[in-house]
Design an enzyme around this catalytic site. Structure first.
Site, PDB file in Angstrom:
ATOM      1  N   HIS A   1      -5.353  -5.811  -6.963  1.00 45.33           N
ATOM      2  CA  HIS A   1      -5.688  -7.173  -6.560  1.00 45.33           C
ATOM      3  C   HIS A   1      -4.486  -8.072  -6.764  1.00 45.33           C
ATOM      4  O   HIS A   1      -3.466  -7.661  -7.352  1.00 45.33           O
ATOM      5  CB  HIS A   1      -6.903  -7.690  -7.330  1.00 45.33           C
TER       6      HIS A   1
ATOM      7  N   ASP B   1      -2.228 -13.117  -2.232  1.00 44.81           N
ATOM      8  CA  ASP B   1      -3.065 -12.820  -1.077  1.00 44.81           C
ATOM      9  C   ASP B   1      -2.674 -13.632   0.156  1.00 44.81           C
ATOM     10  O   ASP B   1      -2.555 -13.089   1.259  1.00 44.81           O
ATOM     11  CB  ASP B   1      -4.539 -13.104  -1.397  1.00 44.81           C
TER      12      ASP B   1
END
Length: 392
Positions: A140, A170
């Site tokens: 992540h 991200d």
């Protein structure tokens, strides 16, 4: 005041470009959103198991999915694969965010798609990239930041690193880089190149974003410990301060002339403090304490009224609810209302082909019949695929 927008908006600079998005989460949808905001016709391929027809006609709450149409497909079925390849045949680009090798196993990898459409730009969004020892494994945003060094540099001195939401990895190093890569590859196709694969890895993107820090280190202007440098909260003139009401202001008076303006407007220091030399880092702790005492004498909005519209480089730290009503953002239309929902407006701005919010976020499968009809599927064939569970 946040202004409403309607569906009847001008098309953007990517009008005429069609993108197929294999549904995912986070950076892939963000890249697709950016392309849709800029005028591309983005068709999102959602899982057939996520289709809920009773929700059709109302906006989906996930704003990252705005601006496109959705078709429900079972990618593991022969009929579903056939539908996606038909979409690919009429598309300019594809976005997928699975682990490396997944689309190949589905028969929808780059080789499969380029056999159908040699000019296709095949965009791949992952954290680790398509190869390397970490590539097969999950991760992540915080993990990708960790190995690039970026996470090490974010946080207070003597305290653990702080995840900067998932904006840096991200969306900055991931989705935005993918969108840039796709647009660049599309340009290459337009001037005669063949289609190609865009391997957008968050670790690569974050590393590129940190180029200036690496440069400052080489110049001897950045120390490895966090929270002791000019831009990481180490400097008292580039930090946040609590005000009398418990809210905060942000101070970014880096250059001497801006710092002088801040000093002049605030009356710094208080009678009990000293105006120490700010260029000596040894004075930074005492200066920070002095500025902290001064800023606690007024509320956030009182300081904002005094300092925001000046060269003191100060702004109020607004929360998520307050931000859309900031007078500058309101004047620029940085936030808009679409279908009753306040949301960020498309960016950047274009003088001739403005971006727009043409569609609300769709529910999975909301446009299956419409899209398949465009591809030439007869209603009987659509019914057959639906009966077999290939589409929904």
């Amino acid at each position: 005041m946040v202004l409403p927008v309607t569906a009847d908006q001008p098309v953007g600079p990517l009008a005429g470009v069609r993108v197929v998005e294999l549904a995912g989460i986070g950076p892939g949808p963000f890249a697709a959103m950016m392309l849709a905001d800029l005028g591309a016709d983005v068709i999102r391929v959602d899982r057939v198991t996520d289709v809920a027809t009773d929700a059709f006609g109302t906006p989906h709450p996930d704003l990252l999915n705005r601006g496109r149409r959705s078709i429900g497909v079972d990618l593991k079925s022969a009929g579903g694969r056939e539908v996606v390849l038909a979409l690919v045949g009429a598309a300019d680009a594809l976005i997928e965010g699975f682990r490396p090798g997944v689309t190949e196993r589905l028969g929808l990898g780059p080789t499969d798609c380029h056999a159908t459409n040699p000019g296709l730009v095949y965009g791949r969004m992952t954290g680790w990239g398509q190869h390397g020892p970490y590539a097969p494994h999950a991760g992540h945003d915080v993990d990708y930041l960790a190995v690039t060094g970026a996470l090490h540099g974010i946080g207070r001195a003597g305290q653990p690193p702080v995840p900067p939401l998932n904006l840096l990895g991200d969306f900055g190093g991931g989705g935005m880089m993918l969108a840039l890569g796709i647009v660049s590859a599309l340009y290459a196709v337009r001037v005669g190149a063949t289609g190609q694969v865009v391997d957008a890895a968050i670790v690569d993107g974050v590393a590129v974003l940190s180029t200036q820090i690496h440069a400052l280190r080489r110049l001897g202007m950045w120390q490895d410990p966090r929270g002791v440098n000019l831009l990481d909260g180490g400097a008292p003139f580039y930090d946040t301060y609590e005000c009398a009401d418990g809210r905060f202001i942000a101070v970014g008076a880096l250059e001497p002339k801006f710092y002088d303006e801040l000093v002049r407007r605030t009356g710094f220091p208080l009678p009990s403090d000293e105006a120490l030399d700010r260029t000596d880092p040894a004075n930074w702790p005492a200066l920070r304490a002095a500025w902290g005492r001064l800023f606690r004498t007024r509320s956030r909005d009182e300081w904002a009224a005094l300092l925001t519209e000046s060269d003191a480089c100060v702004a109020p730290v607004l929360n998520w609810q307050e931000a859309p009503d900031d007078p500058h953002l309101a004047a620029r239309g940085t936030f808009v209302v679409r279908d009753g929902v306040v949301q960020p407006a498309p960016a950047p701005r274009f003088s001739r082909t403005p971006a727009s919010l043409r569609r609300p976020p769709p529910w999975p499968g909301e446009h299956t019949d419409e899209v398949l009809a465009e591809l030439g599927y007869h209603p009987e064939k659509v019914a057959e695929l639906r009966s077999a569970g290939a589409v929904g």
